[in-house]
Structure formats: C-alpha cells, structure tokens
Write a protein that holds these residues in place. Structure first.
Motif, PDB file in Angstrom:
ATOM      1  N   ILE B 269       0.852  -1.188   0.000  1.00  0.00           N
ATOM      2  CA  ILE B 269       0.000   0.000   0.000  1.00  0.00           C
ATOM      3  C   ILE B 269       0.890   1.243   0.000  1.00  0.00           C
ATOM      4  CG2 ILE B 269      -1.840   1.237   1.226  1.00  0.00           C
ATOM      5  CD1 ILE B 269      -2.481  -1.394   2.654  1.00  0.00           C
ATOM      6  N   PRO B 270       0.745   2.123  -0.997  1.00  0.00           N
ATOM      7  CA  PRO B 270       1.601   3.324  -1.046  1.00  0.00           C
ATOM      8  C   PRO B 270       1.438   4.164   0.220  1.00  0.00           C
ATOM      9  CG  PRO B 270       0.335   3.068  -3.082  1.00  0.00           C
ATOM     10  CD  PRO B 270      -0.191   2.056  -2.119  1.00  0.00           C
ATOM     11  N   ASP B 271       2.528   4.818   0.620  1.00  0.00           N
ATOM     12  CA  ASP B 271       2.510   5.636   1.840  1.00  0.00           C
ATOM     13  C   ASP B 271       1.421   6.699   1.805  1.00  0.00           C
ATOM     14  OD1 ASP B 271       4.540   4.190   2.826  1.00  0.00           O
ATOM     15  OD2 ASP B 271       6.094   5.734   2.603  1.00  0.00           O
ATOM     16  N   GLN B 272       1.221   7.299   0.610  1.00  0.00           N
ATOM     17  CA  GLN B 272       0.256   8.404   0.581  1.00  0.00           C
ATOM     18  C   GLN B 272      -1.164   7.903   0.863  1.00  0.00           C
ATOM     19  OE1 GLN B 272       0.954   8.953  -3.789  1.00  0.00           O
ATOM     20  NE2 GLN B 272      -1.125   9.817  -3.705  1.00  0.00           N
ATOM     21  N   ILE B 273      -1.464   6.686   0.437  1.00  0.00           N
ATOM     22  CA  ILE B 273      -2.783   6.115   0.755  1.00  0.00           C
ATOM     23  C   ILE B 273      -2.857   5.802   2.246  1.00  0.00           C
ATOM     24  CG2 ILE B 273      -4.263   4.085   0.426  1.00  0.00           C
ATOM     25  CD1 ILE B 273      -3.630   4.178  -2.514  1.00  0.00           C
ATOM     26  N   ARG B 274      -1.813   5.194   2.770  1.00  0.00           N
ATOM     27  CA  ARG B 274      -1.799   4.896   4.210  1.00  0.00           C
ATOM     28  C   ARG B 274      -1.984   6.150   5.037  1.00  0.00           C
ATOM     29  NH1 ARG B 274       3.281   1.469   5.769  1.00  0.00           N
ATOM     30  NH2 ARG B 274       2.705   2.428   7.756  1.00  0.00           N
ATOM     31  N   ASP B 275      -1.316   7.207   4.599  1.00  0.00           N
ATOM     32  CA  ASP B 275      -1.392   8.445   5.386  1.00  0.00           C
ATOM     33  C   ASP B 275      -2.776   9.080   5.348  1.00  0.00           C
ATOM     34  OD1 ASP B 275       1.214   8.066   5.988  1.00  0.00           O
ATOM     35  OD2 ASP B 275       2.000   9.535   4.566  1.00  0.00           O
ATOM     36  N   SER B 276      -3.518   8.841   4.282  1.00  0.00           N
ATOM     37  CA  SER B 276      -4.798   9.541   4.132  1.00  0.00           C
ATOM     38  C   SER B 276      -5.992   8.688   4.533  1.00  0.00           C
ATOM     39  CB  SER B 276      -4.955   9.991   2.681  1.00  0.00           C
ATOM     40  OG  SER B 276      -5.077   8.844   1.851  1.00  0.00           O
ATOM     41  N   CYS B 277      -5.748   7.478   5.011  1.00  0.00           N
ATOM     42  CA  CYS B 277      -6.875   6.573   5.296  1.00  0.00           C
ATOM     43  C   CYS B 277      -7.155   6.462   6.795  1.00  0.00           C
ATOM     44  CB  CYS B 277      -6.579   5.189   4.740  1.00  0.00           C
ATOM     45  SG  CYS B 277      -6.874   5.169   2.983  1.00  0.00           S
ATOM     46  N   GLU B 278      -8.422   6.445   7.119  1.00  0.00           N
ATOM     47  CA  GLU B 278      -8.803   6.304   8.525  1.00  0.00           C
ATOM     48  C   GLU B 278      -8.923   4.845   8.959  1.00  0.00           C
ATOM     49  OE1 GLU B 278     -11.189  10.440   9.482  1.00  0.00           O
ATOM     50  OE2 GLU B 278     -12.249   8.541   9.663  1.00  0.00           O
ATOM     51  N   ALA B 279      -9.265   3.978   8.020  1.00  0.00           N
ATOM     52  CA  ALA B 279      -9.453   2.575   8.412  1.00  0.00           C
ATOM     53  C   ALA B 279      -9.442   1.658   7.191  1.00  0.00           C
ATOM     54  CB  ALA B 279     -10.761   2.411   9.176  1.00  0.00           C
ATOM     55  N   TYR B 280      -9.324   0.367   7.469  1.00  0.00           N
ATOM     56  CA  TYR B 280      -9.248  -0.656   6.434  1.00  0.00           C
ATOM     57  C   TYR B 280     -10.341  -1.702   6.653  1.00  0.00           C
ATOM     58  CZ  TYR B 280      -4.547   1.197   5.828  1.00  0.00           C
ATOM     59  OH  TYR B 280      -3.481   2.021   5.604  1.00  0.00           O
ATOM     60  N   LEU B 281     -10.831  -2.226   5.556  1.00  0.00           N
ATOM     61  CA  LEU B 281     -11.723  -3.375   5.642  1.00  0.00           C
ATOM     62  C   LEU B 281     -10.975  -4.581   5.083  1.00  0.00           C
ATOM     63  CD1 LEU B 281     -14.697  -3.756   6.581  1.00  0.00           C
ATOM     64  CD2 LEU B 281     -15.338  -3.698   4.172  1.00  0.00           C
ATOM     65  N   VAL B 282     -11.067  -5.700   5.786  1.00  0.00           N
ATOM     66  CA  VAL B 282     -10.453  -6.943   5.326  1.00  0.00           C
ATOM     67  C   VAL B 282     -11.582  -7.928   5.025  1.00  0.00           C
ATOM     68  CG1 VAL B 282      -8.907  -8.838   5.914  1.00  0.00           C
ATOM     69  CG2 VAL B 282      -8.484  -6.540   6.854  1.00  0.00           C
ATOM     70  N   VAL B 283     -11.661  -8.364   3.782  1.00  0.00           N
ATOM     71  CA  VAL B 283     -12.726  -9.287   3.367  1.00  0.00           C
ATOM     72  C   VAL B 283     -12.072 -10.553   2.833  1.00  0.00           C
ATOM     73  CG1 VAL B 283     -14.799  -9.588   1.960  1.00  0.00           C
ATOM     74  CG2 VAL B 283     -14.073  -7.277   2.613  1.00  0.00           C
ATOM     75  N   ALA B 284     -12.240 -11.660   3.525  1.00  0.00           N
ATOM     76  CA  ALA B 284     -11.670 -12.918   3.046  1.00  0.00           C
ATOM     77  C   ALA B 284     -12.796 -13.791   2.503  1.00  0.00           C
ATOM     78  CB  ALA B 284     -10.938 -13.641   4.167  1.00  0.00           C
ATOM     79  N   LEU B 285     -12.550 -14.345   1.331  1.00  0.00           N
ATOM     80  CA  LEU B 285     -13.538 -15.176   0.640  1.00  0.00           C
ATOM     81  C   LEU B 285     -12.961 -16.560   0.430  1.00  0.00           C
ATOM     82  CD1 LEU B 285     -14.347 -12.431  -1.973  1.00  0.00           C
ATOM     83  CD2 LEU B 285     -15.959 -13.244  -0.238  1.00  0.00           C
ATOM     84  N   GLU B 286     -13.845 -17.525   0.325  1.00  0.00           N
ATOM     85  CA  GLU B 286     -13.392 -18.895   0.060  1.00  0.00           C
ATOM     86  C   GLU B 286     -14.409 -19.551  -0.851  1.00  0.00           C
ATOM     87  OE1 GLU B 286     -13.340 -21.024   3.819  1.00  0.00           O
ATOM     88  OE2 GLU B 286     -15.440 -20.569   4.201  1.00  0.00           O
ATOM     89  N   ASN B 287     -13.979 -20.553  -1.570  1.00  0.00           N
ATOM     90  CA  ASN B 287     -14.897 -21.262  -2.446  1.00  0.00           C
ATOM     91  C   ASN B 287     -14.381 -22.661  -2.746  1.00  0.00           C
ATOM     92  OD1 ASN B 287     -16.953 -21.807  -4.536  1.00  0.00           O
ATOM     93  ND2 ASN B 287     -17.324 -19.614  -4.275  1.00  0.00           N
ATOM     94  N   ARG B 288     -15.313 -23.477  -3.251  1.00  0.00           N
ATOM     95  CA  ARG B 288     -14.940 -24.828  -3.670  1.00  0.00           C
ATOM     96  C   ARG B 288     -14.077 -24.796  -4.921  1.00  0.00           C
ATOM     97  NH1 ARG B 288     -18.351 -27.840  -5.895  1.00  0.00           N
ATOM     98  NH2 ARG B 288     -19.984 -26.301  -6.225  1.00  0.00           N
ATOM     99  N   THR B 289     -14.308 -23.806  -5.791  1.00  0.00           N
ATOM    100  CA  THR B 289     -13.580 -23.775  -7.056  1.00  0.00           C
ATOM    101  C   THR B 289     -12.834 -22.451  -7.211  1.00  0.00           C
ATOM    102  OG1 THR B 289     -15.220 -22.708  -8.476  1.00  0.00           O
ATOM    103  CG2 THR B 289     -15.546 -25.061  -8.036  1.00  0.00           C
TER     104      THR B 289
END
Lengths: 462, 462
Positions: B269-289
C-alpha cells in the motif's frame, strides 16, 4: 364472573378475557394427536408485555397454571391448557415492529406468523430462514419449541436464528436478553435457555430474529434409491462436498406414495421405478447466480448417481414447489392415513439406518407400523406410529425413544416434549439432568405456574 | 501437606497435585492485563471426568473455590485462581477422542488445543471453524468463554459449534448434554447454558464440536477507506450480497500502523494512501472452485469501490496469511504499544460508527486513547484502552461499556467477563437479570465454589 376472572379481565380488558362456555374449542388443543381438547378456565389476550407481566403476577399469587399459545400449530401439546388454568393467547401481539436491514434482523411480537414475517421482509432481499412445515405457526411458538424444519440443514433451527428476546418472568419482571447482535459472552445466555423451554420458564413478548439474504435461484433434485441404507449413506457425502444444500430430506416409499396420492403430485417418476424403490432423497440447492446453480445441480446429480441413485429428477418452478409443499404437509397426510402418534426423534445422522430399521422392526413386532420421512441432514426422523392399542403404543414408543437415546440421540429434534412426550422424557432421561432442569425451572418460576405438565410431570413440581 | 492437599492428591495422584512454592507462576494468571498473578493454594491435573467429579465433591464439601484452566490464553481473567483456591488444569485431558466424518463432528477432551484439533482433522477435509486469535487456546477454554474470532461472521462462535458436552456438576454428577446432533428440543439446552459460563456452572470434560468442509480456495481483499464511517457502512452491504465472506474485519489506521511496524508486514500500500486513510476493511472469501473465487473477489472489489474504498488489494498466499496472522496477533501488538486494558464490546453492527466515535471521544476527554480493530461483521469492537490512571480508566471503561449497552449491545462479545469485567457487569446490568443468573448459578452450584469472582462479585454469593 369469578374473582380470578375479574382480576384477569381488569388487566386485559373484559373484551379480551374469555371464560367458561364462551371459550371456542380451538383454544383447547394444538395439533398433537393423542389428547382430547381441554377447555381452560380462562383465555386472556394481552396487548403488551406489561399486561403479560400483570397476568403472570396474578397467576403466581394465586397458583393458577398458565399455558402460552401462539398459533396452536404445535405437534406435542405444549399449548394444550389445564382445565383450571389460564391460557395466554398472543393473537393480539402480532406486529412486525421493525425490519432492520443494516443489522439484518427483524423485531417482532410473538403472535406474528411466519407468513406475515415473510411478507414483511419480501422487499428487503432478506428472510427469516426457519421454516417448519406449518407457515401459520407463530414466531413465539418457534421460540417455545425451538422450531426446525427443512432449511435447518443450512440455516439452523430457531435457536440459531433468535438473537434476543423481551421476556416476562412468572414473577413479573420484564427482561431483555441478547440483542441485534450475533454473539455475546456476557453472563449466562438467557436467550438460549428460554428458546425451546416450551413456555415453562418465561414468556417471550418480543423476538429479535436473524435475517439472511434471499438467493435468487433454486432447484430441487429428487433421487429414488432402491435401497434405504444407500439414501442414508449418501447424506454425509453430499454434505462433505461444500455444496451446502438448503434442504436435504429423505422420504420413505410408503410416505411418498401417500403424498403422491393425497396431494396429486406429478413427479414424472415411472411406476416401475416407484415400485422398486425403498426411499427418496430430496436435495434443494440455491445460489446467487443461475449458472452456478446449474453447475451445482449437475454436480449433485452426478454425485447421487455415483452413490447409487436409480435416477435423479431435477424439479424446477411449480413441480419443485409442489413437492416441497407436499413434504411440508406430510403431517396432515400421515394423520389422514391414520397415524396414532407422531415422533420426531433426532439421532446422529450416521445412526439413522440402524435407528429406522430397528424402529420399524419394533413396530412390526408390536403389530403396528412406523413410516415417515425426515430431515436427513440433521438426523431428525419423523415417524408416524400406527398402533391402535394405547398401552402397546406406549410401550412401542418408549422402546423407540430409548433406542434413539442409546444411539446418542434425543426424544425430540424440533417438536418439543409438550404434554405428549413429557412422560417418556421423565421415564427415560438421566435423573441427574431432570433434577438439574427442575432446579433451573424453580429459579425462574418459584410458584410452578408455567405449563406445569410440560418437561416435568406436574406432580413432581414443588 | 495440608489435609485438603492430601485429599486432592489422593484423587489425582501426588505427582499431579502441586501446592505452595512448587506451583509455577504461569498457573497464577491468564493474559488479562490488569491483575497481577495470583498463585493458588493447589493445582490439580486430573486425568478423567471421574477425578474431576471427586475433586469437585471434595471442594464443595470444604468450601474450596475452584477455577478451571485450559491453555491460560483468556483475556478476561476467568482462569486467574484464588489464593485459597484449587486450580484444575486440564493439560492432561488433551486427547482427540474421535473424528467422525459421517456425522461431521470431533469428540475431544477440554485440554486439546485448536492447533492439535486442526492437525487431527487435516486429512478429513473437515475443520473446526472457531478461530480465535490464539491457536494455542484449548477447546475447553473456547467452551468457557464462548470463543469467537474472525471466522464467526460465516461459521458462528463456539456456541454454534459445540453440539454436546460431558460436564461435571460441582455436586459431582457427571452428565451428558446434546450429542452428535445439530438440533434438539428435549428439555432445557444445558449445553448452551454451560457454554460461555466461564467455569461458574459446571466443568466440561468432553466436548463434541461441529466440523465443516474445508474449502480449497481462498483470497483476501484489503480495502483502505478515507473515512471511518464508510467502512462501517460497507459492512452490511457486503453481507447482503450473499457472498458470505468468512472474514470481515476492520482495522483502524493506528492499529494498522502498529501491525505493519511490529510484524514487518508488506502489503504494497503506497505511503500516501496509508497516510490519508482512517481505516481498512479486510474481506476474506473462500470457495470450492478457483473460478468462483476469482469471480467473487472481482465482484467484491467492484462493490468496495462503489462503497468508497480508495483501492482494493487482493492478497494471496503468503501475504494474505501474514495479514490475517498479524490481525490475530493484534492483542500482542496493542499490549506491546502500552495498552492498559482491553475491551471487546459487541454492538449492533449498524451502531459501530456511533459507538467507536463516541468511545474515542470519551477516551480523549479522559486524557487517554481507544484504538483497535474488530470483527466488523459481528459488531464486535476490540479497543485497546490507553489510560494510565486506574480510577480514571475505570470511569472511562464504565462509560464506554454503558454506551455499548445503551446502543443495544453487551459488555463482551467473545472474551467473557472474567475477573476483569465482572465488576462492570454487576454495576451496569439489569439487577433482575443478575438476580436470575444468580439463582441459576445456585441451581448448579449450591456451595458457590466455581469461580466465585466471575459473573458475580464473590461477596454477593450466598
């Protein structure tokens, strides 16, 4: 009007208190098969938790037994009142208070029926997924019996879908348990203790239920098997794939014949296959996309063929719906063909073949029969018991339930004990557990007024 | 050796009874932050339910307080013993008794760790899905606290994955509850009452857990958002799609900075994005295929962009694993940066923005800070409280927990009350509910020996 009646009438208003011969016969029973209707002394129709609280305080003070009633569609007699008792009918507490799409919950009063709740959520893309056969059943009744139904194999039973309650203790306190939250580790889980307690601990006056996304595409695969055990062996194999069917049912050949006959089902199965098959597996799949559904249906068909199915019929639209509806109405079909009692034993699903074949043998030896269908994915076996003689039937059912318990199962998977199964429970269950449950009952209900014939035999209460 | 010690030693064997200075300091604490270690008077290491039963009968007879210990990884102090008490360590009861693929369950002793259970099921294609951050935690500990973790958004918490128990009552009876069955409506649900009761009602000596199919393909999407509220608003939208992520977490920018720094994360993640962001969402997905997973990941990325994410990084293999592991270790990171206490409040997920912003304001007003991350899909907010002064901190935490309750939430979503949060619970909870819970406690534990500082203040017990 007696003093007690006057007191109840003062609480709910005289228009909402019935006594004596003005009480319609319907209030005297649910759909349990073995007891005649019993008119209660009083029927009260409260409009609020506060009224329920005042009714319970008055009943506690005067030792009046209290039975709660939702839609009266229960199958174990938990809503059958006492002759000297107060029946609290939740028919006026039937509002859907809130459908909250952000938290994916609905907040409803206990008298709301499943049909009403489904209508109220139809436009939101969300749905309450507990789906017992009878859609006129109430959410409050679902809470009381921990209702299950066909979709439990994917979505769980009422217990897994009730997140919180407003409930009235028999001593009058109005408490709130749980909330619009999927998890909580803050003291004892009173929600889960009240769910499934069949109106013996507290009366729910508001229910927070979980909603799930409605998936747009579904199809049903019907697979006849020549051999009963093959059906049972197929069940864990289907579940292990991760295909997550939302319905996974078995129907034995006698029950299927009765369903086809009484409900005019057209399933397109040739007579010679029907004649040679011992049982059917019903696998319903759903998906967000039509393509994925088609792939999953194909994969399921291939798997069932590998597992010994004679054929696999993909039912769509009206014919799928008719089969599922017929299955939902199996109770009425079995009642119509003369069932003398009904059990809904649950066993580890790997033990279903042994359980069913032994139960059938016991029934035949008693000169009767045990036929049915069930939620195969859950090990929940619904058997209609055909055995006219009451004492032979009692012995037969005792033997069948004892067998289920020996196999690691329990007397009821979703109907509850009610008045019908409580005597078997008291006879067969570990006395240490019954004694513990009785102490828990006393911690809620010191006067012993709530449904005193249910879970415990009345005479064993203090 | 005292008479009491001799009695306990006679039960478990003198090699398995420790007293006085021979007790290692580790037995005096779990990972709760606010209390110093407290060496117990006795540590017993039983090998069977029968030994546990005899220990509890002896303790009940002599009024010795008893605390159960699994791996000691709890975060609320429920495993911290009393100075005059007996600590029962389940370290020797650590066998995986059975992995039953037909019924998709495992039967384990309480001392089995999650890592051991995962190893035991690795070859079956099935898995116990409860996944709190600490994989050295024991299944018995999971039962005690109703453990949650990141996968709860799809698979539920311990409560939804514990199907049955063998449990010992403080009066010595050994009972079995539930079974290898997913549903039961046969009397009160003792399993669910014991799950989450933090060793105050009965001690589990065998646990039947549900296993789910392991899906072969998974990926993690990491999305930075400029605005905290946008993260929260995205959560229900993701869940409404039916994409069923198995992880749905938020991480605030301060916590992410600490994770990146202390765990050497390379997220691209570029520093400028890190510096300007208040929070992150982590979405993990899984599937059979793999194909379906790719489609779902793409759809998730598009949806997150619509919902205002600055970008969406698809992490695969090692970098996804490192991020999830770093998140699991957030507790250690927050501890290392000086957290004075930790809360794991749960609120309706729609109330997370209001809860978090208000809690931060309260912390700032108290001269401290509240930072963290959480199980966004469940409304379970983990906040590290930085506030050195104990009495200011107590007031701050009281205010934050009271706020959560006003919003319809609860004090703890998964850590439990333990010794650390019991004082807040007793202060803030509805007295009618606390009184009811106390009566339930007495119905199990008339001598009041089991973890008397947990759920109830010790002095309020009989």
């Amino acid at each position: 009007m007696s003093d007690m009646a006057a007191r109840f009438a003062e609480i709910v208003g005289s228009a909402y208190l019935l006594t004596g011969d003005t009480i319609p016969e319907d209030y005297g029973h649910d759909e349990e098969l073995t007891h005649p209707p019993q008119r209660p002394a009083y029927v009260a129709k409260p409009a609020s938790a506060e009224e329920v609280s005042r009714l319970l305080m008055a009943a506690s003070a005067h030792g009046v037994p209290v039975t709660a009633r939702g839609s009266g569609s229960g199958l174990s007699g938990a809503a059958r009142p006492r002759a000297d008792g107060l029946l609290i009918s939740f028919e006026r507490m039937n509002a859907v208070l809130e459908v909250d799409t952000t938290n994916q919950v609905a907040v409803v009063q206990p008298g709301v029926t499943l049909t009403e709740l489904d209508d109220a959520t139809a436009d939101t893309g969300l749905r309450y997924m507990v789906h017992p056969g009878e859609l006129s059943s109430s959410v409050g009744g679902n809470v009381g019996t921990n209702a299950g139904g066909m979709r439990a194999v994917k979505y769980g039973v009422a217990r897994h879908n009730v997140l919180g309650l407003q409930a009235v203790l028999p001593t009058g306190e109005i408490i709130r348990t749980g909330g619009k939250i999927a998890k909580v580790s803050t003291g004892y889980d009173l929600t889960q203790l009240i769910v499934g307690s069949e109106g013996t601990l507290a009366l729910a006056t508001e229910v927070i239920v979980k909603l799930h996304p409605r998936l747009d595409h579904s199809a049903t695969v019907l697979a006849p098997f020549a051999d009963f055990d093959q059906v049972m062996e197929a069940v864990p194999r289907v579940l292990a794939t991760g295909l997550t069917p939302y319905i996974l049912e078995y129907i034995d050949n006698m029950t299927m014949a009765a369903l086809i006959h009484t409900q005019n089902l057209e399933l397109g199965i040739p007579d010679q296959i029907r004649d040679s098959c011992e049982a059917y597996l019903v696998v319903a799949l759903e998906n967000r996309t039509a393509d994925r559904l088609d792939e999953d249906v194909e994969k399921t068909g291939e798997l069932l063929a590998e597992l010994g199915a004679v054929d696999a019929y993909v039912l769509e639209g009206a014919s799928a719906r008719k089969l599922i509806e017929a299955r939902e109405k199996a109770f009425w079909t079995l009642k119509a063909v003369g069932a003398d009692d009904l059990i809904d034993t649950v066993v580890p699903r790997g033990s279903m073949p042994k359980f069913i074949s032994t139960a059938r043998g016991l029934a035949a030896a008693a000169g009767g029969a045990a036929v049915g269908c069930g939620h195969a994915g859950d090990g929940n076996v619904h058997l209609a018991i055909l055995c006219k003689d009451p004492s032979a039937r009692h012995r037969l059912i005792t033997d069948i339930l004892a067998l289920a318990m020996e196999l690691g199962g329990a007397i009821s998977g979703e109907h509850g004990l009610g008045r019908a199964k409580t005597p078997y429970f008291v006879e067969l269950e570990d006395p240490a557990k019954v004694a513990l449950m009785r102490r828990i009952k006393q911690s809620f209900d010191p006067a012993g007024i709530l449904n005193p014939d249910v879970v415990f035999a009345a005479e064993s209460l203090p």
